[in-house]
Design a protein around this motif. Sequence first.
Motif: not given
Length: 265
Positions: A69-90
């Motif tokens: 992101i800091r290089k002004s590029s983007s990514s599409v990456v597969r996460l592991r099934d147990n990835a932790s996250y907090e939902t902001i918007k559906e």
Amino acid sequence: MLWALWLDEDHRAVKMHLEFSIHKGAPLQVQVTNANESEIAKLESVLTPGKLYCLDAAYAKYKFLEKIIRKSSSSVVRLRDNASYETIKEHTLTQADREAGVEFDRTIWLGSKQKREDISKPIRIIQIHYYDERVLSGYYKRKSRVSSKKTFRTRSAEQTILIATDRMDLPAEIIGLIYRYRWQIELFFRWFKCILGCQHLLAQSQNGITIQVYCALIANLLIRLWAGRKPTKRTFEMICLYFQGWATLDELIAHIEKLKSDNQK
């Protein structure tokens, strides 16, 4: 090869770090190192602005995604099934999203509380339900095995994958399609080893192996520019026969011209 460190004193291996353009279907750059060299560190050293990096789960390190992101590029990456996250918007799914197997599309803060600061802004995660029609129809049987990275591969024709991206502007179905095309990278490596004959090393030094790899890639690109398609196994055989004196230059040119005409049909 004493320089090619891997596992222990009795094992040696070489790793090829290759950046591949899915859109062009061609390699962009390559580096040859010993097998213990970090793939993430090598990619980090060549990150450039304005790109969309399509990555598998091995690259899903949150600090690394932040560097993209800091290089002004983007990514599409597969996460592991147990990835932790907090939902902001559906996000509401479109009919096209559902037909592509998308189960949800969310804006989230990625990581647990301890990892929350590794990425500076919210990103998207998209869950896709995937099934292999060949397995369901009985045409193809998926083998269950443990890979060299100790990740289990299931026999099931259906699976769910979790994809993360910082691109908020693209439809969920397109994000899924981009990741699906990542398989072209695996097909390229299979073709590179099987068709270009790079299963056997012609040298043992790092420079010698690098030269062999570049020669194979240059030959591929030249033939592709000439014929408009990547070489076949028969093309590789014809080139070998020509250099061994068993085929004439006219016969080689006639073969490549045939590739060109077949590609135009």
